[in-house]
Scaffold this active site. Structure first.
Site, PDB file in Angstrom:
ATOM      1  CB  SER A   1     -49.125 -17.485 -59.699  1.00  0.00           C
ATOM      2  OG  SER A   1     -48.651 -18.082 -58.551  1.00  0.00           O
ATOM      3  CG  ASN A   2     -50.982 -23.050 -62.906  1.00  0.00           C
ATOM      4  OD1 ASN A   2     -50.393 -23.967 -63.010  1.00  0.00           O
ATOM      5  ND2 ASN A   2     -52.469 -23.432 -63.073  1.00  0.00           N
ATOM      6  CB  SER A   3     -49.864 -25.745 -59.010  1.00  0.00           C
ATOM      7  OG  SER A   3     -50.111 -26.411 -60.101  1.00  0.00           O
TER       8      SER A   3
END
Lengths: 523, 523
Positions: A191-193
């Site tokens: 997942s995105n940061s």
């Protein structure tokens, strides 16, 4: 600056943008400047006296432009696109010119109402379940946030407060502090940061769970994590599913994860920041399976739907859960219409009080294109990514590791060092810009279709650039290998010589010894 | 839309803005629409086919403009200004046209560096302590956030994490959850709603403390609150001082509060969203006393320094405390220059990942005006507020309750109902727009100098409007009072009549009784 000068400056700025965008392919996409380059060019204090706009424009061209990474260039293939479009640019200008702020309905009724309407248009266009739509039966609604990170943080905070309220009733023996310290959220390792960061900001655990070999987070993984946490007396409260991971645009399995979330009363948020765009294409309907389990969802128009940054759409199934969590009243914010359902006070739906009139750009952009052109435009991007892979397939030094939507990813055959070197060299040349990611434990290079108006020849350009650098790199590599071989051949000869010498010495000693022994015997 | 159409549309938009701003005084500042007006005008779905920009512009004029509250009108006197200016509008256009995103240095070096530079210019111009400046000796720095709320939330979250780190060492017997549940922050009862909301979002207590009779939060109050919380084994972590409260632009006493914060190791944040502008004026230097105690500070250029929304400057004494709290790394975000001091990766300084190239507008605006013109312009606003009070002083039905910077506040003599009625009637007429607040337990009306270019005649206009409504209201009131008097005179007469009757009856009964008694005696 008086209104006549504004007029001149404004028209000049339009002409400048036309020129900039028409010639954007001629500039290196990455800048050659070193850190602090601008500190050497600009004065250390604000000027005391007014300066002419003509001088400022000159400095923009000579001092600022050389330090930009050109996101609207079709030679930009990094991250995901930060989309723009002609109508959206004009929309931004109009927004600035009108200069209203819309934190509550009374602050500018049209700003709020237009946002409700375009979020309804967009929700329908994207085939979202009707429970998300302002025009739906329930308490759903859409809002434009500044970024995907902000949308995700809003969802995380709303889910956190919802779970705290629930637990205060279900487990009255726990203090609120104890409840909060037991909260745990989930997202994919891919997942995105922003998901990990939202956990930090919300001060709750946020576990990044393993994905399968194609980078997809599965229902079973989520359920096992929830069960393990429940066994530790923790309280699962949110699971963020990613529809289009940053690395390889993988789609978490919502059809599996959704029922798990429902079973354990966990808020399911859907981060479809990039890939949400293709919900409007029937051929991608399969990606949406399980979306009906979502409590909230975000999609960035500024990524892939022609509206310039910032414009992050977010929908929520029950908007009451936002207002219950974020409502703060003040006498100076009161007005007689507050609470009206189609005229929401959006300040309760977001982190900040102030907000831009973002819906104006969306409305102008949607009307300028219309549904059909937007669909065509998305399909064109996807086909350009396929075209890139066709080029790649002609060269067996490369592995085409995959394509998802308008993102293709690849590597050089061999170990990771080679692929990393290739990427560094390409970016050092600054003609195209790509970034790395991991896929199946290997380094890959992401090639994303970006820019204001990418066309076939841009893909050919990129392919030639990649190929040229690969030729160079692999040739050097081959030469280096040969040198290595030569070096090791030399080394072997050297060893043979040494061995011979040792043998010779050993033999001599042995002979000497024999002679000595014989002599002893003789004497 | 092709590039030629963009050119046409863009030039038309500039001309539209010129016309809109030139005629802005002719429009009622408040809209007459009712909730959902726009839902009746617009289609329920996004159009299938492209539409012409000319048609969109017509609808903007006929459908959107009538539903706006005109924040750039000089007849807008509500909230605080949401400033704009000609160079800033063009700056926004250029920003959209260039279309870059600057979450890390490599993403667009000029975007990051220009932000460092203009925040340094601004910090010097505002006479901030050098520990806040990027060019200062320490680890200070400036960033442009989207809003004051966001800046305050960033400070609150950074202070929270800092205190958690500190307490983990100092009180190892406490779990992290226990530490977090003991955290408590402070702000004035008159602080902006954003302070209370930041407490909700950060999941910590946020106490709103009493202020003195002039709405100023004092050091003694803060110290008593801290001591009381320490006695309860709570952990004070932040105090937000407000320099320019929303209600009456009061300034909390930083000179008293600062040392208290230092003594108890509490982060002091300074919310100078509006009033921070006058830090550049030597005659207001006294407001800044104690600013050196600040750990962080925010000031909105979009409120009162000619840069259109959104543009919220924030400085922090030790930027390391932000990056320690918000840092999340990813392979796709790495680049070789990360960590460089004058080329910070601003994504670690804010909540979101993505960010707009806001510094461009600031740079263009600052250069177009220069220090001297900005100072003149601020002083002009303040003098216009004084002019308003001069008008008010000519009419003894009004109480001029105060002025702070370009905010004047007043009330009608008499009870609060009258002032509330006056305000409601004025806003119902929609010619000027003001909002209420409380001062010394009484309702007051705030009169703030706003709009793109307010001049003397706008103040006269506003005064005439207020006076006209007051005349009407007070005349009605007088008539109503007279009626009331008449009614009560009538009522008194009525009572007299009743009394007479009662007396008559009583007398009769008494007489009858006497007669009866006499008759008894006789018989």
């Amino acid at each position: 600056m008086d209104i006549n000068e504004f007029k001149e400056f404004g028209h000049a700025a339009i002409d400048f943008i036309v020129e900039y965008l028409e010639t954007i392919r001629d500039r290196p996409v990455l800048s050659s400047v070193e850190p602090e380059y601008l500190h050497d060019l600009l004065p250390s204090e604000m000027p005391e006296q007014p300066e002419k706009w003509q001088d400022i424009m000159e400095d923009l061209k000579n001092q600022i432009l050389p330090g930009l990474t050109h996101w609207q260039s079709p030679h930009f293939h990094a991250f995901y696109p930060s989309q723009s479009s002609f109508p959206s640019i004009v929309g931004e200008l109009l927004t600035a010119g009108i200069g209203v702020v819309g934190f509550s309905w009374i602050c500018s009724p049209a700003a709020t109402e237009l946002e409700v309407i375009v979020m309804d248009w967009l929700g329908k266009f994207l085939n979202l379940p009707s429970h998300f739509l302002p025009s739906g039966q329930g308490n759903g609604g859409g809002i434009i946030q500044g970024s995907a990170s902000e949308s995700i943080l809003v969802a995380v905070l709303a889910a956190r407060e919802e779970k705290v309220r629930e637990m205060k009733i279900k487990r009255p023996e726990l203090t609120e502090g104890e409840i909060r310290s037991k909260l745990v959220g989930y997202g994919s390792i891919h997942s995105n940061s922003a998901i990990e960061k939202s956990g930090l900001l919300a001060a709750t655990k946020m576990r990044l769970l393993d994905a399968d070999e194609t980078s997809i987070m599965r229902g079973e993984t989520v359920e096992k994590a929830i069960q393990a946490d429940l066994a530790e007396d923790l309280i699962p409260y949110i699971c963020v599913t990613t529809i289009g991971t940053t690395g390889t645009c993988a789609f978490d399995n919502m059809e599996e994860i959704g029922p798990v979330c429902k079973k354990y009363s966990v808020w399911m948020h859907i981060d479809a920041a990039y890939a949400g765009a293709v919900f409007c294409l029937p051929e991608y309907a399969h990606i949406m399976k399980g979306i009906e389990y979502g409590d909230s969802i975000n999609f960035n128009l500024h990524k892939w739907m022609l509206v310039n940054f910032d414009c992050a759409a977010m929908w929520i199934k029950d908007a009451g859960k936002l207002t219950q969590s974020f409502n703060v009243e003040r006498i100076y914010l009161d007005h007689k219409y507050q609470g009206a359902s189609k005229a929401p006070d959006y300040r309760h739906w977001q982190l900040a009080l102030g907000r831009r009139f973002r819906s104006l750009r969306v409305w102008i952009t949607f009307r300028t294109y219309g549904q059909q052109k937007i669909r065509e435009w998305l399909r064109k991007h996807i086909s350009l990514a396929s075209l890139f892979l066709e080029y790649l397939a002609t060269d067996d030094r490369f592995e085409a590791t995959g394509q998802s939507l308008a993102l293709a990813f690849f590597r050089l055959k061999g170990d990771d060092t080679l692929t990393r070197k290739l990427l560094d060299r390409i970016n050092d040349r600054k003609n195209i810009y790509m970034i790395p990611a991991f896929y199946q434990n290997k380094v890959i290079i992401r090639f994303v279709i970006c820019g204001l108006d990418p066309v076939e020849k841009d893909i050919e350009y990129a392919w030639n650039e990649i190929k040229t650098v690969a030729d160079e790199l692999l040739a050097e590599n081959e030469a280096a290998e040969k040198l290595q071989i030569k070096l090791s051949e030399n080394a072997e000869n050297e060893i043979e010589t040494v061995k011979d010498k040792v043998n010779f010495v050993t033999e001599n000693i042995s002979q000497s010894f024999s002679i000595c022994e014989q002599e002893k015997t003789v004497h």
